[in-house]
Design a protein around this motif. Structure first.
Motif, PDB file in Angstrom:
ATOM      1  N   GLN A 144       0.830  -1.204   0.000  1.00 53.31           N
ATOM      2  CA  GLN A 144       0.000   0.000   0.000  1.00 53.31           C
ATOM      3  C   GLN A 144       0.864   1.254   0.000  1.00 53.31           C
ATOM      4  OE1 GLN A 144      -3.623   0.180   2.299  1.00 53.31           O
ATOM      5  NE2 GLN A 144      -3.086   2.191   3.129  1.00 53.31           N
ATOM      6  N   SER A 145       1.872   1.289   0.842  1.00 55.80           N
ATOM      7  CA  SER A 145       2.733   2.463   0.926  1.00 55.80           C
ATOM      8  C   SER A 145       3.593   2.634  -0.322  1.00 55.80           C
ATOM      9  CB  SER A 145       3.637   2.359   2.157  1.00 55.80           C
ATOM     10  OG  SER A 145       2.862   2.304   3.337  1.00 55.80           O
ATOM     11  N   ALA A 146       3.752   1.551  -1.071  1.00 50.47           N
ATOM     12  CA  ALA A 146       4.619   1.575  -2.247  1.00 50.47           C
ATOM     13  C   ALA A 146       3.917   2.020  -3.518  1.00 50.47           C
ATOM     14  CB  ALA A 146       5.213   0.178  -2.472  1.00 50.47           C
ATOM     15  N   VAL A 147       2.591   2.060  -3.508  1.00 55.00           N
ATOM     16  CA  VAL A 147       1.856   2.318  -4.750  1.00 55.00           C
ATOM     17  C   VAL A 147       2.311   3.628  -5.395  1.00 55.00           C
ATOM     18  CG1 VAL A 147      -0.397   2.879  -5.723  1.00 55.00           C
ATOM     19  CG2 VAL A 147      -0.168   0.970  -4.148  1.00 55.00           C
ATOM     20  N   ASP A 148       2.673   3.519  -6.654  1.00 57.17           N
ATOM     21  CA  ASP A 148       3.249   4.613  -7.437  1.00 57.17           C
ATOM     22  C   ASP A 148       2.296   4.874  -8.605  1.00 57.17           C
ATOM     23  OD1 ASP A 148       4.978   6.216  -9.020  1.00 57.17           O
ATOM     24  OD2 ASP A 148       6.725   5.203  -8.191  1.00 57.17           O
ATOM     25  N   ILE A 149       1.585   5.988  -8.600  1.00 51.72           N
ATOM     26  CA  ILE A 149       0.523   6.235  -9.576  1.00 51.72           C
ATOM     27  C   ILE A 149       1.093   6.894 -10.828  1.00 51.72           C
ATOM     28  CG2 ILE A 149      -1.655   7.426 -10.029  1.00 51.72           C
ATOM     29  CD1 ILE A 149      -2.196   7.297  -6.995  1.00 51.72           C
ATOM     30  N   ASP A 150       1.082   6.140 -11.924  1.00 54.18           N
ATOM     31  CA  ASP A 150       1.540   6.672 -13.205  1.00 54.18           C
ATOM     32  C   ASP A 150       0.414   6.769 -14.231  1.00 54.18           C
ATOM     33  OD1 ASP A 150       4.261   7.163 -12.648  1.00 54.18           O
ATOM     34  OD2 ASP A 150       4.696   5.024 -12.812  1.00 54.18           O
ATOM     35  N   ASP A 151      -0.580   5.878 -14.131  1.00 54.82           N
ATOM     36  CA  ASP A 151      -1.673   5.904 -15.097  1.00 54.82           C
ATOM     37  C   ASP A 151      -2.997   5.640 -14.377  1.00 54.82           C
ATOM     38  OD1 ASP A 151      -1.799   3.108 -14.645  1.00 54.82           O
ATOM     39  OD2 ASP A 151      -0.495   2.699 -16.350  1.00 54.82           O
ATOM     40  N   LEU A 152      -4.082   5.575 -15.139  1.00 60.10           N
ATOM     41  CA  LEU A 152      -5.409   5.441 -14.539  1.00 60.10           C
ATOM     42  C   LEU A 152      -5.596   4.107 -13.832  1.00 60.10           C
ATOM     43  CD1 LEU A 152      -7.593   7.110 -17.329  1.00 60.10           C
ATOM     44  CD2 LEU A 152      -6.972   8.043 -15.095  1.00 60.10           C
ATOM     45  N   GLU A 153      -4.953   3.056 -14.321  1.00 66.93           N
ATOM     46  CA  GLU A 153      -5.050   1.761 -13.635  1.00 66.93           C
ATOM     47  C   GLU A 153      -4.387   1.827 -12.265  1.00 66.93           C
ATOM     48  OE1 GLU A 153      -6.724  -1.060 -14.494  1.00 66.93           O
ATOM     49  OE2 GLU A 153      -7.562   0.248 -16.050  1.00 66.93           O
ATOM     50  N   ASP A 154      -3.230   2.472 -12.193  1.00 71.13           N
ATOM     51  CA  ASP A 154      -2.559   2.658 -10.896  1.00 71.13           C
ATOM     52  C   ASP A 154      -3.453   3.453  -9.947  1.00 71.13           C
ATOM     53  OD1 ASP A 154      -0.333   1.461 -12.058  1.00 71.13           O
ATOM     54  OD2 ASP A 154       0.613   3.375 -12.536  1.00 71.13           O
ATOM     55  N   LEU A 155      -4.121   4.465 -10.488  1.00 71.68           N
ATOM     56  CA  LEU A 155      -4.997   5.293  -9.671  1.00 71.68           C
ATOM     57  C   LEU A 155      -6.131   4.470  -9.073  1.00 71.68           C
ATOM     58  CD1 LEU A 155      -5.841   8.091  -8.638  1.00 71.68           C
ATOM     59  CD2 LEU A 155      -7.028   8.448 -10.820  1.00 71.68           C
ATOM     60  N   LYS A 156      -6.711   3.584  -9.875  1.00 70.30           N
ATOM     61  CA  LYS A 156      -7.786   2.721  -9.379  1.00 70.30           C
ATOM     62  C   LYS A 156      -7.282   1.804  -8.265  1.00 70.30           C
ATOM     63  CE  LYS A 156     -10.242   2.622 -13.819  1.00 70.30           C
ATOM     64  NZ  LYS A 156     -10.618   1.755 -14.973  1.00 70.30           N
ATOM     65  N   VAL A 157      -6.074   1.273  -8.433  1.00 66.23           N
ATOM     66  CA  VAL A 157      -5.490   0.408  -7.401  1.00 66.23           C
ATOM     67  C   VAL A 157      -5.306   1.180  -6.099  1.00 66.23           C
ATOM     68  CG1 VAL A 157      -3.420  -0.872  -6.718  1.00 66.23           C
ATOM     69  CG2 VAL A 157      -4.377  -1.175  -9.012  1.00 66.23           C
ATOM     70  N   ALA A 158      -4.752   2.397  -6.203  1.00 69.59           N
ATOM     71  CA  ALA A 158      -4.523   3.211  -5.011  1.00 69.59           C
ATOM     72  C   ALA A 158      -5.833   3.555  -4.315  1.00 69.59           C
ATOM     73  CB  ALA A 158      -3.775   4.490  -5.395  1.00 69.59           C
ATOM     74  N   GLN A 159      -6.846   3.900  -5.086  1.00 69.66           N
ATOM     75  CA  GLN A 159      -8.144   4.219  -4.497  1.00 69.66           C
ATOM     76  C   GLN A 159      -8.750   3.006  -3.797  1.00 69.66           C
ATOM     77  OE1 GLN A 159      -9.901   5.677  -8.121  1.00 69.66           O
ATOM     78  NE2 GLN A 159      -9.616   7.827  -7.555  1.00 69.66           N
ATOM     79  N   ALA A 160      -8.593   1.828  -4.412  1.00 70.68           N
ATOM     80  CA  ALA A 160      -9.119   0.607  -3.804  1.00 70.68           C
ATOM     81  C   ALA A 160      -8.402   0.285  -2.497  1.00 70.68           C
ATOM     82  CB  ALA A 160      -8.988  -0.559  -4.782  1.00 70.68           C
ATOM     83  N   LEU A 161      -7.075   0.422  -2.495  1.00 74.98           N
ATOM     84  CA  LEU A 161      -6.309   0.154  -1.279  1.00 74.98           C
ATOM     85  C   LEU A 161      -6.673   1.137  -0.169  1.00 74.98           C
ATOM     86  CD1 LEU A 161      -2.803  -0.632  -2.810  1.00 74.98           C
ATOM     87  CD2 LEU A 161      -4.257  -2.220  -1.539  1.00 74.98           C
ATOM     88  N   LEU A 162      -6.921   2.388  -0.541  1.00 76.29           N
ATOM     89  CA  LEU A 162      -7.317   3.380   0.450  1.00 76.29           C
ATOM     90  C   LEU A 162      -8.662   3.025   1.065  1.00 76.29           C
ATOM     91  CD1 LEU A 162      -6.703   6.050   1.874  1.00 76.29           C
ATOM     92  CD2 LEU A 162      -7.855   7.222  -0.018  1.00 76.29           C
ATOM     93  N   ARG A 163      -9.619   2.603   0.234  1.00 78.72           N
ATOM     94  CA  ARG A 163     -10.933   2.228   0.746  1.00 78.72           C
ATOM     95  C   ARG A 163     -10.833   1.040   1.706  1.00 78.72           C
ATOM     96  NH1 ARG A 163     -12.593   3.458  -4.631  1.00 78.72           N
ATOM     97  NH2 ARG A 163     -12.437   1.259  -5.211  1.00 78.72           N
ATOM     98  N   VAL A 164     -10.009   0.055   1.338  1.00 77.98           N
ATOM     99  CA  VAL A 164      -9.838  -1.124   2.192  1.00 77.98           C
ATOM    100  C   VAL A 164      -9.242  -0.725   3.529  1.00 77.98           C
ATOM    101  CG1 VAL A 164      -8.540  -3.277   2.470  1.00 77.98           C
ATOM    102  CG2 VAL A 164      -9.686  -2.782   0.301  1.00 77.98           C
ATOM    103  N   SER A 165      -8.264   0.182   3.521  1.00 75.67           N
ATOM    104  CA  SER A 165      -7.566   0.582   4.759  1.00 75.67           C
ATOM    105  C   SER A 165      -8.489   1.348   5.702  1.00 75.67           C
ATOM    106  CB  SER A 165      -6.342   1.425   4.442  1.00 75.67           C
ATOM    107  OG  SER A 165      -6.716   2.698   3.941  1.00 75.67           O
TER     108      SER A 165
END
Length: 232
Positions: free
Chosen positions: A209-230
């Protein structure tokens, strides 16, 4: 010896895959605000500097508590390395304030899920082990690179590591991927080598989770999902 630390947040304005990525909305705040807040809450830094070529990014960064005493006029294109940009910003900061620093910590603005606790832990390890350069990384999980392959035009795979194809994942060595979340160097080594990948650099794991590096829209979706889970 008293440690003097400077945090540098590179944030150029010319992102292509997500326009204005570094100040785009992430859970109700500009993305860069998450990194500035984590740096401030760590209470480790004498200076928190955003290095940008974009006046809008500069203004938002200042509003969120960072310092932007100058705009980046060099090392702002698609081809220069982030290490080069951070080295240049470090030199500018030293000249601007006429100050010397011991440790420089680079925090990428597109890693919003890295926390102040992550920063404090990584810096503590770096200093306790007397390292000269340290790059955050995360352990590969279900995406096992040992089984990676290229695929030709008709779909035929060629294994990159053919010798591990038949081995169980639990029997293979762990593999790690660098992330732009937290890069640390002594000022001396960064100014000498102009890169965090200097001789003797090390990797230090952090959570996915702390490592997520947002470069494109797919990365953004992953980061948003991890934030919701946390948040549960």
């Amino acid at each position: 010896m008293v440690k003097r630390r400077i945090a540098i947040i590179p944030a150029r304005g010319g992102s292509k895959r997500i326009p204005k990525k570094n100040i785009s909305d992430f859970n109700g705040q500009p993305m860069i605000a998450w990194t500035i807040r984590a740096a401030k809450q760590s209470e480790l830094f004498d200076r928190i500097v955003v290095s940008t070529d974009d006046p809008e990014i500069a203004e938002i960064s200042i509003q969120n508590g960072a310092q932007v005493p100058f705009l980046r006029k060099d090392f702002a294109d698609d081809y220069c390395t982030v290490s080069a940009a951070t080295t240049f910003a470090l030199q500018q900061a030293m000249e601007y304030w006429n100050e010397e620093y011991t440790v420089v910590v680079q925090l990428m603005a597109n890693c919003p899920l890295r926390t102040s606790a992550d920063i404090k832990s990584q810096v503590a390890i770096f200093e306790a082990k007397n390292r000269t350069a340290q790059i955050s990384c995360f352990e590969y999980g279900w995406m096992n690179p040992w089984w990676a392959a290229t695929i030709d035009d008709i779909g035929k795979p060629t294994q990159i590591f053919s010798e591990t194809l038949t081995q169980r994942s639990q029997d293979l060595p762990k593999l790690y991927c660098p992330t732009g979340s937290i890069w640390i160097s002594t000022v001396k080594d960064l100014l000498t080598h102009k890169t965090f990948y200097s001789p003797g650099h090390t990797f230090e794991p952090i959570s996915l989770q702390s490592a997520v590096d947002i470069d494109d829209l797919e990365d953004l979706k992953v980061a948003q999902a991890l934030l919701r889970v946390s948040e549960y």
